[in-house]
Design an enzyme around this catalytic site. Structure first.
Site, PDB file in Angstrom:
ATOM      1  N   THR A 123      32.291 -24.272 -65.166  1.00  0.00           N
ATOM      2  CA  THR A 123      33.215 -23.755 -65.782  1.00  0.00           C
ATOM      3  C   THR A 123      34.800 -24.196 -65.725  1.00  0.00           C
ATOM      4  O   THR A 123      35.593 -24.332 -66.057  1.00  0.00           O
ATOM      5  CB  THR A 123      33.395 -22.412 -66.489  1.00  0.00           C
ATOM      6  OG1 THR A 123      33.419 -21.892 -65.673  1.00  0.00           O
ATOM      7  CG2 THR A 123      32.506 -21.737 -67.371  1.00  0.00           C
ATOM      8  N   CYS A 125      37.325 -15.895 -61.273  1.00  0.00           N
ATOM      9  CA  CYS A 125      37.322 -14.613 -62.091  1.00  0.00           C
ATOM     10  C   CYS A 125      37.818 -13.432 -60.603  1.00  0.00           C
ATOM     11  O   CYS A 125      37.505 -14.023 -60.173  1.00  0.00           O
ATOM     12  CB  CYS A 125      36.434 -14.197 -62.653  1.00  0.00           C
ATOM     13  SG  CYS A 125      35.775 -15.516 -63.821  1.00  0.00           S
ATOM     14  N   CYS A 132      34.950  -8.695 -64.002  1.00  0.00           N
ATOM     15  CA  CYS A 132      35.267  -9.843 -65.802  1.00  0.00           C
ATOM     16  C   CYS A 132      33.819  -9.519 -66.358  1.00  0.00           C
ATOM     17  O   CYS A 132      33.438  -9.486 -66.216  1.00  0.00           O
ATOM     18  CB  CYS A 132      35.300 -11.316 -65.061  1.00  0.00           C
ATOM     19  SG  CYS A 132      35.408 -12.512 -66.765  1.00  0.00           S
ATOM     20  N   ARG A 133      33.884  -9.336 -67.690  1.00  0.00           N
ATOM     21  CA  ARG A 133      33.311  -9.102 -68.773  1.00  0.00           C
ATOM     22  C   ARG A 133      32.499 -10.588 -69.375  1.00  0.00           C
ATOM     23  O   ARG A 133      31.442 -10.476 -69.954  1.00  0.00           O
ATOM     24  CB  ARG A 133      33.861  -8.659 -70.088  1.00  0.00           C
ATOM     25  CG  ARG A 133      34.808  -6.799 -69.991  1.00  0.00           C
ATOM     26  CD  ARG A 133      35.575  -6.257 -71.301  1.00  0.00           C
ATOM     27  NE  ARG A 133      36.765  -7.616 -71.213  1.00  0.00           N
ATOM     28  CZ  ARG A 133      36.920  -8.415 -72.364  1.00  0.00           C
ATOM     29  NH1 ARG A 133      35.692  -8.564 -72.911  1.00  0.00           N
ATOM     30  NH2 ARG A 133      38.143  -9.049 -72.314  1.00  0.00           N
ATOM     31  N   ARG A 190      30.139 -14.034 -69.566  1.00  0.00           N
ATOM     32  CA  ARG A 190      28.477 -14.187 -69.433  1.00  0.00           C
ATOM     33  C   ARG A 190      28.446 -14.261 -67.262  1.00  0.00           C
ATOM     34  O   ARG A 190      29.403 -15.037 -66.975  1.00  0.00           O
ATOM     35  CB  ARG A 190      28.380 -14.905 -70.539  1.00  0.00           C
ATOM     36  CG  ARG A 190      26.119 -14.919 -69.893  1.00  0.00           C
ATOM     37  CD  ARG A 190      25.936 -16.030 -70.257  1.00  0.00           C
ATOM     38  NE  ARG A 190      24.904 -16.539 -70.314  1.00  0.00           N
ATOM     39  CZ  ARG A 190      23.470 -17.538 -70.872  1.00  0.00           C
ATOM     40  NH1 ARG A 190      24.491 -17.508 -72.369  1.00  0.00           N
ATOM     41  NH2 ARG A 190      22.885 -17.827 -70.701  1.00  0.00           N
ATOM     42  N   ARG A 244      41.333 -22.606 -62.308  1.00  0.00           N
ATOM     43  CA  ARG A 244      42.216 -22.129 -63.341  1.00  0.00           C
ATOM     44  C   ARG A 244      41.916 -21.239 -63.298  1.00  0.00           C
ATOM     45  O   ARG A 244      40.711 -20.699 -63.611  1.00  0.00           O
ATOM     46  CB  ARG A 244      42.195 -23.357 -64.426  1.00  0.00           C
ATOM     47  CG  ARG A 244      41.154 -22.948 -65.700  1.00  0.00           C
ATOM     48  CD  ARG A 244      41.363 -23.840 -66.558  1.00  0.00           C
ATOM     49  NE  ARG A 244      40.409 -24.466 -67.479  1.00  0.00           N
ATOM     50  CZ  ARG A 244      38.969 -24.771 -67.265  1.00  0.00           C
ATOM     51  NH1 ARG A 244      39.088 -25.198 -66.202  1.00  0.00           N
ATOM     52  NH2 ARG A 244      38.465 -24.333 -68.179  1.00  0.00           N
ATOM     53  N   CYS A 280      41.046 -17.051 -65.144  1.00  0.00           N
ATOM     54  CA  CYS A 280      40.054 -17.033 -66.323  1.00  0.00           C
ATOM     55  C   CYS A 280      40.839 -16.419 -67.474  1.00  0.00           C
ATOM     56  O   CYS A 280      42.119 -15.628 -66.757  1.00  0.00           O
ATOM     57  CB  CYS A 280      38.841 -16.179 -66.481  1.00  0.00           C
ATOM     58  SG  CYS A 280      38.112 -15.085 -67.089  1.00  0.00           S
ATOM     59  N   CYS A 285      39.897 -12.498 -67.857  1.00  0.00           N
ATOM     60  CA  CYS A 285      39.737 -10.978 -66.733  1.00  0.00           C
ATOM     61  C   CYS A 285      41.317 -11.154 -66.276  1.00  0.00           C
ATOM     62  O   CYS A 285      41.444 -10.393 -65.732  1.00  0.00           O
ATOM     63  CB  CYS A 285      38.965 -11.133 -65.683  1.00  0.00           C
ATOM     64  SG  CYS A 285      38.517 -12.351 -64.681  1.00  0.00           S
TER      65      CYS A 285
END
Length: 356
Positions: free
Chosen positions: A34, A38, A42-43, A45, A67, A69, A72
């Protein structure tokens, strides 16, 4: 720094799967699929192990091309105080003369061990040392209001005047009968990482990102120039600068009103004052800055004064570029400099143009 030790990285991956908050700020995970990075809690997936790499700082992750997230917000939340720490800080602000013990923390449902680790990591001192500094700062204010050292000592929780006097002199360098001049050091978080603000009674004298390499040298220079000692604490200026910097990052402030105290040579102060006249969103060369102060041949000296600036963002040295318009050195790092310039330019214009 990229974490290359496999066992350490595997441990971090387990912490990521568990969303372990105590690892926030300890590592930053870059997700190759991606392009984001994070923090541990971090919530989002969770990615597969083979698709991630771990960095010891968010600056390392930024430099690697990741870059932040949007879920979070790692550059901000990695160093934000956990709820338990925030609660304790609120208690201390409400009553800086109080003594919070490990037993008291446990009685209020707070584990002392993570609290102590957080203060050592983020303040460079133990929690109890931090409390002592707050009490001494509060005591100094009481002494300046005309209260006797004996009254202040017992109100501060000391059993004797001699014990209070010893601690006071150890931290401030002077006796309670001769109130010292102090520089108060306050830490707060921003979207680009934690910042440190130093303030005297006159105003803010330092504002830097906490990972600035020359920070210790700047602290020593400030204490020498102002003939004062640095201790942890807050005053009206530190609270105002935290609020105004928050508004700047939120996009609702372009000019700053907080008072400043900027010790330095007359030439340095003229450069710093000129920097404050640079328009929000503009970029300039060292040559144009030299011309602004009427010293067109003093480009090198202007560059040196620009580099000696101790007050980031408010004295906007990030708006000065190289002669060819390229990003040049910045104490907070080039990634931050570029972020600040793009923030001021807005999403529709990320081109840096030198202005006269």
């Amino acid at each position: 720094m990229l974490i290359t030790d496999t066992a350490q990285a595997d441990g971090y991956y387990r912490a990521l799967l568990e969303r372990a908050e105590e690892y926030n700020g300890i590592f930053f995970v870059g997700v190759r699929t991606t392009g984001v990075f994070c923090i541990a809690s971090c919530r989002a997936r969770k990615p597969k192990r083979e698709n991630v790499e771990f960095h010891s700082s968010f600056k390392s992750a930024l430099d690697a091309g990741f870059r932040p997230c949007k879920i979070c917000r790692p550059t901000e939340n990695a160093h934000a105080a956990p709820p338990a720490v925030a609660q304790v800080m609120a208690w201390l602000r409400a009553d800086p003369q109080s003594r919070i013990t490990d037993r008291w923390l446990r009685q209020n449902g707070i584990r002392p061990e993570p609290l102590r680790r957080w203060f050592v990591q983020h303040h460079g001192m133990s929690f109890h040392a931090f409390q002592r500094m707050l009490r001494i700062n509060a005591a100094l204010q009481e002494l300046k209001r005309g209260r006797s050292a004996t009254q202040v000592a017992f109100d501060s929780g000391y059993d004797s005047l001699s014990g209070f006097a010893y601690t006071y002199k150890k931290l401030t360098g002077s006796a309670p009968s001769d109130p010292a001049r102090l520089i108060l050091l306050h830490r707060f978080t921003t979207p680009l990482g934690p910042m440190l603000a130093c303030a005297t009674e006159q105003g803010i004298c330092l504002l830097e990102f906490a990972d600035r390499r020359m920070l210790e040298t700047e602290f020593k220079d400030l204490q020498r120039l102002l003939k004062a000692r640095i201790i942890a604490g807050e005053n009206a200026h530190t609270r105002q600068v935290e609020r105004e910097i928050g508004e700047y990052f939120a996009g609702s402030r372009q000019q700053f009103d907080v008072a400043l105290e900027t010790p330095g040579s007359a030439f340095q102060r003229s450069v710093w004052q000129s920097l404050r006249t640079l328009d929000y969103g503009s970029t300039h060369s060292y040559q144009s800055l030299a011309e602004r102060i009427g010293r067109p041949s003093a480009v090198r000296a202007v560059a040196a004064a620009n580099g000696a600036n101790r007050i980031a963002i408010i004295v906007p040295c990030h708006r000065v570029l190289g002669k060819d318009g390229a990003l040049t050195g910045y104490g907070g790092g080039l990634a931050r400099k570029q972020w600040l310039l793009e923030h001021e330019r807005g999403p529709s214009d990320s081109t840096f143009r030198l202005e006269a």
